[in-house]
Design a protein around this motif. Sequence first.
Motif, PDB file in Angstrom:
ATOM      1  N   VAL A 136      -0.349  -9.803   3.792  1.00 41.29           N
ATOM      2  CA  VAL A 136       0.939  -9.118   3.915  1.00 41.29           C
ATOM      3  C   VAL A 136       0.726  -7.678   3.462  1.00 41.29           C
ATOM      4  CG1 VAL A 136       3.356  -9.053   3.220  1.00 41.29           C
ATOM      5  CG2 VAL A 136       2.176 -11.266   3.451  1.00 41.29           C
ATOM      6  N   PRO A 137       0.573  -6.742   4.398  1.00 41.65           N
ATOM      7  CA  PRO A 137       0.282  -5.355   4.018  1.00 41.65           C
ATOM      8  C   PRO A 137       1.500  -4.675   3.410  1.00 41.65           C
ATOM      9  CG  PRO A 137       0.614  -5.502   6.386  1.00 41.65           C
ATOM     10  CD  PRO A 137       0.643  -6.912   5.870  1.00 41.65           C
ATOM     11  N   THR A 138       1.239  -3.718   2.562  1.00 43.22           N
ATOM     12  CA  THR A 138       2.308  -2.939   1.947  1.00 43.22           C
ATOM     13  C   THR A 138       2.763  -1.841   2.894  1.00 43.22           C
ATOM     14  OG1 THR A 138       1.392  -3.345  -0.253  1.00 43.22           O
ATOM     15  CG2 THR A 138       2.899  -1.483  -0.038  1.00 43.22           C
ATOM     16  N   ASP A 139       4.065  -1.633   2.967  1.00 37.90           N
ATOM     17  CA  ASP A 139       4.625  -0.526   3.740  1.00 37.90           C
ATOM     18  C   ASP A 139       4.075   0.778   3.165  1.00 37.90           C
ATOM     19  OD1 ASP A 139       6.189   1.519   4.822  1.00 37.90           O
ATOM     20  OD2 ASP A 139       8.051   0.376   4.686  1.00 37.90           O
ATOM     21  N   THR A 174      -3.851   7.229  -3.015  1.00 41.35           N
ATOM     22  CA  THR A 174      -4.198   6.330  -4.114  1.00 41.35           C
ATOM     23  C   THR A 174      -3.612   4.949  -3.872  1.00 41.35           C
ATOM     24  OG1 THR A 174      -4.255   8.204  -5.633  1.00 41.35           O
ATOM     25  CG2 THR A 174      -4.091   6.011  -6.611  1.00 41.35           C
ATOM     26  N   GLY A 175      -2.363   4.904  -3.413  1.00 43.13           N
ATOM     27  CA  GLY A 175      -1.747   3.621  -3.108  1.00 43.13           C
ATOM     28  C   GLY A 175      -2.405   2.921  -1.939  1.00 43.13           C
ATOM     29  N   PRO A 202       3.046   5.006  -3.053  1.00 41.54           N
ATOM     30  CA  PRO A 202       3.091   5.699  -4.360  1.00 41.54           C
ATOM     31  C   PRO A 202       3.623   4.845  -5.495  1.00 41.54           C
ATOM     32  CG  PRO A 202       3.940   7.103  -2.599  1.00 41.54           C
ATOM     33  CD  PRO A 202       3.809   5.725  -2.022  1.00 41.54           C
ATOM     34  N   THR A 203       4.331   3.763  -5.180  1.00 42.06           N
ATOM     35  CA  THR A 203       4.935   2.938  -6.225  1.00 42.06           C
ATOM     36  C   THR A 203       4.032   1.792  -6.675  1.00 42.06           C
ATOM     37  OG1 THR A 203       6.007   1.349  -4.717  1.00 42.06           O
ATOM     38  CG2 THR A 203       7.171   3.423  -5.156  1.00 42.06           C
ATOM     39  N   LEU A 204       2.909   1.588  -6.017  1.00 46.99           N
ATOM     40  CA  LEU A 204       2.035   0.467  -6.366  1.00 46.99           C
ATOM     41  C   LEU A 204       1.432   0.661  -7.753  1.00 46.99           C
ATOM     42  CD1 LEU A 204       0.128  -0.232  -3.022  1.00 46.99           C
ATOM     43  CD2 LEU A 204       2.053  -1.490  -4.003  1.00 46.99           C
ATOM     44  N   ALA A 205       1.398  -0.418  -8.519  1.00 48.28           N
ATOM     45  CA  ALA A 205       0.798  -0.369  -9.856  1.00 48.28           C
ATOM     46  C   ALA A 205      -0.711  -0.249  -9.736  1.00 48.28           C
ATOM     47  CB  ALA A 205       1.171  -1.611 -10.642  1.00 48.28           C
ATOM     48  N   MET A 206      -1.286   0.682 -10.462  1.00 47.48           N
ATOM     49  CA  MET A 206      -2.733   0.861 -10.427  1.00 47.48           C
ATOM     50  C   MET A 206      -3.455  -0.198 -11.236  1.00 47.48           C
ATOM     51  SD  MET A 206      -3.141   4.997 -10.650  1.00 47.48           S
ATOM     52  CE  MET A 206      -4.920   4.861 -10.380  1.00 47.48           C
ATOM     53  N   THR A 225      -3.677 -15.036  -4.187  1.00 51.12           N
ATOM     54  CA  THR A 225      -2.306 -14.737  -3.838  1.00 51.12           C
ATOM     55  C   THR A 225      -2.275 -13.370  -3.202  1.00 51.12           C
ATOM     56  OG1 THR A 225      -1.877 -13.748  -5.991  1.00 51.12           O
ATOM     57  CG2 THR A 225      -1.407 -16.108  -5.780  1.00 51.12           C
ATOM     58  N   ASN A 226      -1.114 -12.948  -2.782  1.00 53.17           N
ATOM     59  CA  ASN A 226      -0.998 -11.645  -2.151  1.00 53.17           C
ATOM     60  C   ASN A 226      -1.095 -10.515  -3.145  1.00 53.17           C
ATOM     61  OD1 ASN A 226      -0.792 -12.618   0.403  1.00 53.17           O
ATOM     62  ND2 ASN A 226       1.434 -12.691   0.425  1.00 53.17           N
ATOM     63  N   ASP A 227      -0.803 -10.785  -4.410  1.00 53.50           N
ATOM     64  CA  ASP A 227      -0.821  -9.744  -5.427  1.00 53.50           C
ATOM     65  C   ASP A 227      -1.466 -10.267  -6.679  1.00 53.50           C
ATOM     66  OD1 ASP A 227       0.788  -7.416  -4.323  1.00 53.50           O
ATOM     67  OD2 ASP A 227       2.195  -9.061  -4.030  1.00 53.50           O
TER      68      ASP A 227
END
Length: 409
Positions: free
Chosen positions: A241-244, A64-65, A249-253, A19-21
């Motif tokens: 689908v790339p992240t903006d 990091t994101g 900074p909001t992406l979960a690690m 999946t994408n995530d």
Amino acid sequence: MRRGLLVLATATLVLAGCTNDIAGQAGKPAGGTPSASVDANLLGSGNFPIKPMTPLGTAGAPLTGALIDARRMADYVVGPWDVDPQMVIPGQARAVVIPDAAALGTILPAAVSNTVTAHHLIYGFASDRQDPNQWRLANSVLRFPDAAAAAAAADDLSAAVTKLSSTPNRAVPIPGHPDARATIYTYGLTPSADAPVTMYSFTQHGPYVVSQLVYAPQQDGAVAAVAATLDAQLPRIDQFVPTDPAQFPTLAMDPTGLLSHTMSAPTYPDPPGARPSDAKIGSYLPRAALHFQDDPVATAPLLDAAGLQEMTYNQTVIYRVKDAAAATKLVNDLADLMARIEVSAHPVNAVDFLPGSRCVQSEVDPTLTNGSIFYCFAALNNSVISVHDADATGARQETAAQYKMLLAP
């Protein structure tokens, strides 16, 4: 790689659950109560860490994101084995998460890789393999802010290749891909259709530059390799689908909590955090896990059958699969595979007091005192632990310590 390259059937290598995530919220990872036959207090873990990291939260920093998104993109990067199933021997870099020009320099000459800085490279991922005849294919996908930046980067990368040698290098067309900027690098030798070649190719595709480095015994083979790679790579990256970048900074690690329960490299005698971080450390989707395997073609059906959901990569590797039965089977499948594909490999004693664990010794160079590598595998519920170490005791202790870490809340 040979003329008439065939793309390996997609169904063979596309693992279930892509999946994408990586879905799920942060929490206790697969682990839990040990089997009634395991007394964790008896497991000898030496000086290896047994406590998980504190919850990792969100990326915070844009870089990091970006690395999180690069590792997610790895699921959409074609491995060389997708082009030729013999292309499985890890190359000089194997798998590379690319945050900057310096990291790209592990695949390309520095004089070439440095050109991406001016075009604001966001991130990239590369997969590098050889075949038994010493062919080499390194396939990379590089993300830029937009299509214009990617096009300019492809132009500059290609132009930099032409300056690597005092002898003019030759532009070569790639069938079916007129936008590919492919160049034969001659090392100053007189070009010949039957002479060994190095080919660099850069193709702008939306905000991406898709890059190949090929070592081949003759030009036609290199051209065929690039064409087959682009045939497979361009439609696959379109699925990503790339992240903006504003959301980096909001992406979960650690969305599932499994990464915080995956062992970090011991730093003793240095304090924790004293050593540079490895950009590859993180969580990967199922297809991306193949970039890290010693033999991705042989490993793919094993991970597929186990229902791989997530792989975490650090000092150890953890596979989260569909259920406990699948985890138990995967332990045996991976141990059997190592015994079959590694140099002079054979089973050795498993981890003490850990029933169902398996260990394999590979004698990389039997003439040396420390010429072996030890692989150990163990299961805890639907998690599979994978460890390799140059020391037999260390491999078993590390496996035991990782087992205890998975048990921790």
